[in-house]
Scaffold this motif. Structure first.
Motif, PDB file in Angstrom:
ATOM      1  N   VAL A 106       0.827  -1.194   0.000  1.00 30.40           N
ATOM      2  CA  VAL A 106       0.000   0.000   0.000  1.00 30.40           C
ATOM      3  C   VAL A 106       0.867   1.252   0.000  1.00 30.40           C
ATOM      4  O   VAL A 106       1.856   1.344   0.760  1.00 30.40           O
ATOM      5  N   ALA A 107       0.498   2.212  -0.852  1.00 31.45           N
ATOM      6  CA  ALA A 107       1.233   3.463  -0.977  1.00 31.45           C
ATOM      7  C   ALA A 107       0.225   4.596  -1.177  1.00 31.45           C
ATOM      8  O   ALA A 107      -0.989   4.381  -1.165  1.00 31.45           O
ATOM      9  N   ILE A 108       0.737   5.823  -1.349  1.00 32.80           N
ATOM     10  CA  ILE A 108      -0.128   6.947  -1.723  1.00 32.80           C
ATOM     11  C   ILE A 108       0.253   7.402  -3.127  1.00 32.80           C
ATOM     12  O   ILE A 108       1.440   7.477  -3.467  1.00 32.80           O
ATOM     13  N   ASN A 109      -0.774   7.671  -3.929  1.00 34.82           N
ATOM     14  CA  ASN A 109      -0.554   8.123  -5.300  1.00 34.82           C
ATOM     15  C   ASN A 109      -1.567   9.215  -5.647  1.00 34.82           C
ATOM     16  O   ASN A 109      -2.519   9.476  -4.891  1.00 34.82           O
ATOM     17  N   GLN A 110      -1.342   9.876  -6.793  1.00 39.70           N
ATOM     18  CA  GLN A 110      -2.272  10.896  -7.266  1.00 39.70           C
ATOM     19  C   GLN A 110      -3.676  10.314  -7.332  1.00 39.70           C
ATOM     20  O   GLN A 110      -3.876   9.200  -7.826  1.00 39.70           O
ATOM     21  N   CYS A 111      -4.650  11.041  -6.800  1.00 44.00           N
ATOM     22  CA  CYS A 111      -6.021  10.538  -6.745  1.00 44.00           C
ATOM     23  C   CYS A 111      -6.600  10.390  -8.146  1.00 44.00           C
ATOM     24  O   CYS A 111      -6.586  11.341  -8.938  1.00 44.00           O
ATOM     25  N   ARG A 112      -7.118   9.204  -8.439  1.00 45.26           N
ATOM     26  CA  ARG A 112      -7.790   8.937  -9.713  1.00 45.26           C
ATOM     27  C   ARG A 112      -8.999   8.063  -9.401  1.00 45.26           C
ATOM     28  O   ARG A 112      -8.866   6.870  -9.102  1.00 45.26           O
ATOM     29  N   SER A 113     -10.168   8.691  -9.456  1.00 41.45           N
ATOM     30  CA  SER A 113     -11.384   8.021  -8.984  1.00 41.45           C
ATOM     31  C   SER A 113     -11.736   6.791  -9.809  1.00 41.45           C
ATOM     32  O   SER A 113     -12.471   5.917  -9.331  1.00 41.45           O
ATOM     33  N   GLU A 114     -11.195   6.677 -11.038  1.00 42.89           N
ATOM     34  CA  GLU A 114     -11.552   5.535 -11.882  1.00 42.89           C
ATOM     35  C   GLU A 114     -10.753   4.284 -11.538  1.00 42.89           C
ATOM     36  O   GLU A 114     -11.069   3.177 -11.995  1.00 42.89           O
ATOM     37  N   LEU A 115      -9.703   4.405 -10.728  1.00 42.90           N
ATOM     38  CA  LEU A 115      -8.848   3.259 -10.404  1.00 42.90           C
ATOM     39  C   LEU A 115      -9.492   2.390  -9.338  1.00 42.90           C
ATOM     40  O   LEU A 115      -9.855   2.867  -8.259  1.00 42.90           O
ATOM     41  N   ALA A 116      -9.610   1.079  -9.639  1.00 39.98           N
ATOM     42  CA  ALA A 116     -10.157   0.147  -8.649  1.00 39.98           C
ATOM     43  C   ALA A 116      -9.239   0.035  -7.438  1.00 39.98           C
ATOM     44  O   ALA A 116      -9.698  -0.246  -6.326  1.00 39.98           O
ATOM     45  N   SER A 117      -7.943   0.258  -7.653  1.00 35.54           N
ATOM     46  CA  SER A 117      -6.978   0.136  -6.553  1.00 35.54           C
ATOM     47  C   SER A 117      -7.088   1.270  -5.541  1.00 35.54           C
ATOM     48  O   SER A 117      -6.439   1.229  -4.496  1.00 35.54           O
ATOM     49  N   GLN A 118      -7.913   2.294  -5.852  1.00 35.36           N
ATOM     50  CA  GLN A 118      -8.102   3.397  -4.914  1.00 35.36           C
ATOM     51  C   GLN A 118      -9.527   3.441  -4.354  1.00 35.36           C
ATOM     52  O   GLN A 118      -9.891   4.394  -3.660  1.00 35.36           O
ATOM     53  N   LYS A 119     -10.313   2.401  -4.620  1.00 41.37           N
ATOM     54  CA  LYS A 119     -11.683   2.357  -4.115  1.00 41.37           C
ATOM     55  C   LYS A 119     -11.748   1.435  -2.905  1.00 41.37           C
ATOM     56  O   LYS A 119     -11.382   0.257  -2.986  1.00 41.37           O
ATOM     57  N   TRP A 120     -12.210   1.977  -1.799  1.00 38.95           N
ATOM     58  CA  TRP A 120     -12.256   1.243  -0.532  1.00 38.95           C
ATOM     59  C   TRP A 120     -13.663   1.298   0.041  1.00 38.95           C
ATOM     60  O   TRP A 120     -14.410   2.245  -0.180  1.00 38.95           O
ATOM     61  N   GLU A 121     -14.013   0.265   0.795  1.00 38.45           N
ATOM     62  CA  GLU A 121     -15.309   0.207   1.464  1.00 38.45           C
ATOM     63  C   GLU A 121     -15.075  -0.056   2.943  1.00 38.45           C
ATOM     64  O   GLU A 121     -14.382  -1.023   3.315  1.00 38.45           O
ATOM     65  N   ILE A 122     -15.631   0.804   3.786  1.00 44.48           N
ATOM     66  CA  ILE A 122     -15.500   0.632   5.235  1.00 44.48           C
ATOM     67  C   ILE A 122     -16.692  -0.190   5.712  1.00 44.48           C
ATOM     68  O   ILE A 122     -17.847   0.220   5.562  1.00 44.48           O
ATOM     69  N   GLN A 123     -16.422  -1.348   6.279  1.00 48.28           N
ATOM     70  CA  GLN A 123     -17.488  -2.257   6.692  1.00 48.28           C
ATOM     71  C   GLN A 123     -17.282  -2.631   8.147  1.00 48.28           C
ATOM     72  O   GLN A 123     -16.249  -3.228   8.510  1.00 48.28           O
ATOM     73  N   GLN A 124     -18.256  -2.255   8.987  1.00 44.33           N
ATOM     74  CA  GLN A 124     -18.125  -2.540  10.412  1.00 44.33           C
ATOM     75  C   GLN A 124     -18.136  -4.036  10.665  1.00 44.33           C
ATOM     76  O   GLN A 124     -18.854  -4.796  10.020  1.00 44.33           O
ATOM     77  N   VAL A 125     -17.298  -4.431  11.625  1.00 43.13           N
ATOM     78  CA  VAL A 125     -17.234  -5.835  12.023  1.00 43.13           C
ATOM     79  C   VAL A 125     -18.340  -6.092  13.029  1.00 43.13           C
ATOM     80  O   VAL A 125     -18.462  -5.386  14.038  1.00 43.13           O
ATOM     81  N   THR A 126     -19.189  -7.067  12.751  1.00 44.55           N
ATOM     82  CA  THR A 126     -20.328  -7.354  13.642  1.00 44.55           C
ATOM     83  C   THR A 126     -19.920  -8.291  14.768  1.00 44.55           C
ATOM     84  O   THR A 126     -18.920  -9.001  14.689  1.00 44.55           O
TER      85      THR A 126
END
Length: 572
Positions: free
Chosen positions: A552-572
């Motif tokens: 994992v690194a930081i890169n220029q934001c590009r909303s179309e990249l799947a590698s920059q799409k994250w989902e926060i999901q609470q642990v039940t």
């Protein structure tokens, strides 16, 4: 030989004396005016000793300092003997008495305001590139609307005259003063002796909101310009705003608001990197332009998108103002109307901008010099609660959490405003958060563990690498009996993304920099993140969390990249 030398010296002495007398005589002769018909001034040069137009020479000790004069010398007739207005008599009618507190009546130093000229010069605070901008020759004229209640005469007059002196006459249709039942009606009425100035006086105290609606309804121009009564407009302040509204009537535009000191009335330049923001209590604040927007701005004259405006000074198309429902006239006196207007403009098809090439100075006071019928706090709660109930949908819960005193307070009927929103087919407040103000963080209900997922994989810690850094990567989500291993559990706590006592930390502020785990430190800017849509953005660098490289690194934001799409999901 000695006699010849003596004669020569005598002749030279007499010649020197005669020459001195001749020089002095010539120096005292009257000179013709530079503008006289016998010595016309060429358009391409300035004669020695003649002041350049638009400049003022100020002599202090042995220095001559040229200052740009921010008024049109050809417009100096406003308030002069050419009109019927007697400025000295007007100001003399409200002078401070000896020993009187100069801050008591108006919450600023009235003595200093009274001392200053009504036509004082102020510094041009714009970026130098603003001077090169051009505007359409057929810009529409505007009605200036200034509401006030018991304003200092010198400050009110300086506001009016700065508008008339620093604006092209063809662009000022009228200056409408709305006197909100001041103690002395002549504060307003006497100013109508100045050309283009009109006065409307309320029969009772109405407050800024209803007074502005009255001024707008009385306006004859197609563009409305709202000003406070303790302002001074700067060079070419009006043209950029009229240009933007002419190009798109749904734009609501505001200048950069410079500061006029409440103590000595010094005119101070404000930062050109600020926009309007707020917290969940609906408290307005100036905030820095987000780093990604700042980095994409290549031209300092470009407009700045702003989630909200301060509300005191803005330009708006009159038809658009009426179409959107003007102001919520059931709000009282002052406060909260800027949020209601800003939400309505954005959510119902318009936009808000701050224009760096428009500058207006404003006296910012530390207290209100006038009374509120129900007190300042209760009035503000009533007004902001009306805005929250009509426009914030389910997100109003965060307003009440941040302002618990609002619970149970009366705010009147909002049926008409709710119906207005329905008729205008406005967007949801979620749309506003996602498209206009994604930087406004939704408060975490509890610091409960979550999975940070990406296409079936989870963000996880892998232990130390050869350099001793705690490595962060993505791996297959390992769910056992409905729970994740500790290496894949994360807690979003404020700006930090935590795993026990360690936090996601960038190793540098440049693109491609590795992300590791380090001991949490709330003062460490390398550990500050924010959710921006599906992306996780580092607050300071403006770069986005990216798994493209495996680690994992930081890169220029590009909303179309799947590698920059994250989902926060609470642990039940």
């Amino acid at each position: 030989m000695r006699r010849i030398r003596a004669n020569a010296i005598a002749i030279l002495t007499v010649a020197w004396i005669l020459g001195t007398f001749y020089y002095l005589w010539q120096d005292n002769k009257p000179h013709s005016s530079p503008s006289s018909a016998s010595h016309p001034r060429s358009s391409g040069s300035k004669s020695h000793g003649q002041r350049a137009p638009g400049r003022l020479e100020i002599h202090r000790e042995d220095r001559t300092i040229p200052l740009i004069v921010t008024r049109d010398p050809r417009s100096d007739r406003a308030g002069r003997p050419g009109s019927r207005f007697d400025e000295k008599a007007y100001l003399a009618g409200k002078q401070l008495k000896a020993g009187e507190d100069p801050y008591r009546e108006h919450a600023f130093n009235q003595q200093e305001s009274d001392r200053l000229s009504s036509e004082r010069s102020i510094r041009d605070t714009r970026h130098y590139r603003c001077a090169a901008l051009t505007f359409d020759p057929d810009l529409p004229a505007t009605s200036i609307i200034i509401t006030f209640h018991n304003e200092a005469r010198s400050t009110l007059l300086r506001t009016v005259k700065s508008v008339l002196l620093r604006s092209p006459p063809s662009l000022i249709q009228e200056v409408i003063l709305v006197d909100d039942f001041s103690s002395d009606p002549e504060d307003c009425l006497l100013l109508t002796q100045i050309p283009k100035v009109r006065c409307l006086r309320n029969a009772k105290r109405e407050g800024l909101i209803r007074s502005r609606v009255r001024g707008a309804e009385s306006a004859t121009a197609s563009i409305l310009t709202f000003l406070d009564s303790h302002c001074e407009v700067n060079t070419e302040w009006l043209q950029p705003m009229l240009q933007r509204v002419k190009e798109d009537h749904t734009r609501v535009v505001s200048p950069i608001i410079d500061v006029i000191s409440l103590d000595n009335f010094a005119y101070l330049a404000a930062s050109a990197d600020l926009r309007g923001g707020f917290d969940w209590s609906l408290h307005f604040k100036w905030e820095q332009i987000p780093i990604d927007q700042k980095m994409s701005r290549t031209d300092p004259t470009q407009p700045i998108r702003t989630p909200v405006i301060a509300g005191g000074i803005f330009v708006m198309d009159k038809g658009w103002f009426s179409h959107l429902g003007q102001y919520d006239s059931q709000m009282d006196i002052w406060g909260g109307e800027n949020f209601e207007l800003s939400f309505r403009v954005w959510m119902c098809g318009g936009s808000l901008e701050i224009l760096p090439c428009s500058r207006v100075g404003h006296v910012f006071r530390k207290r209100h010099p006038y009374a509120f019928p129900e007190g300042n706090a209760l009035t503000y709660i009533k007004n902001t609660r009306r805005a929250a109930e009509v426009w914030m949908d389910d997100y109003k819960q965060y307003y009440y959490a941040a302002r618990p005193a609002a619970h149970g307070k009366s705010f009147g009927s909002i049926a008409e405003r709710v119906e207005l929103r329905r008729k205008l087919n406005c967007n949801s407040f979620l749309w506003y958060l996602e498209n206009v103000y994604p930087e406004l963080q939704i408060p975490a209900k509890e610091a409960s563990p979550s999975a940070v997922r990406q296409n079936g994989r989870c963000l996880e810690s892998l232990g130390q690498d050869k350099l001793g850094d705690l490595v962060v990567s993505v791996g297959e989500c390992r769910v056992t009996l409905g729970s994740l291993p500790l290496s894949q559990e994360w807690v979003l706590s404020g700006p930090q993304i935590r795993q026990q006592d360690s936090c996601l930390t960038i190793t540098a502020y440049s693109s491609g920099s590795k992300v590791t785990l380090e001991l949490c430190n709330t003062k460490d800017n390398r550990q500050k993140w924010k959710l921006k849509g599906p992306s996780i953005q580092h607050q300071v660098s403006g770069l986005c969390l990216d798994s493209q490289s495996g680690l994992v690194a930081i890169n220029q934001c590009r909303s179309e990249l799947a590698s920059q799409k994250w989902e926060i999901q609470q642990v039940t």
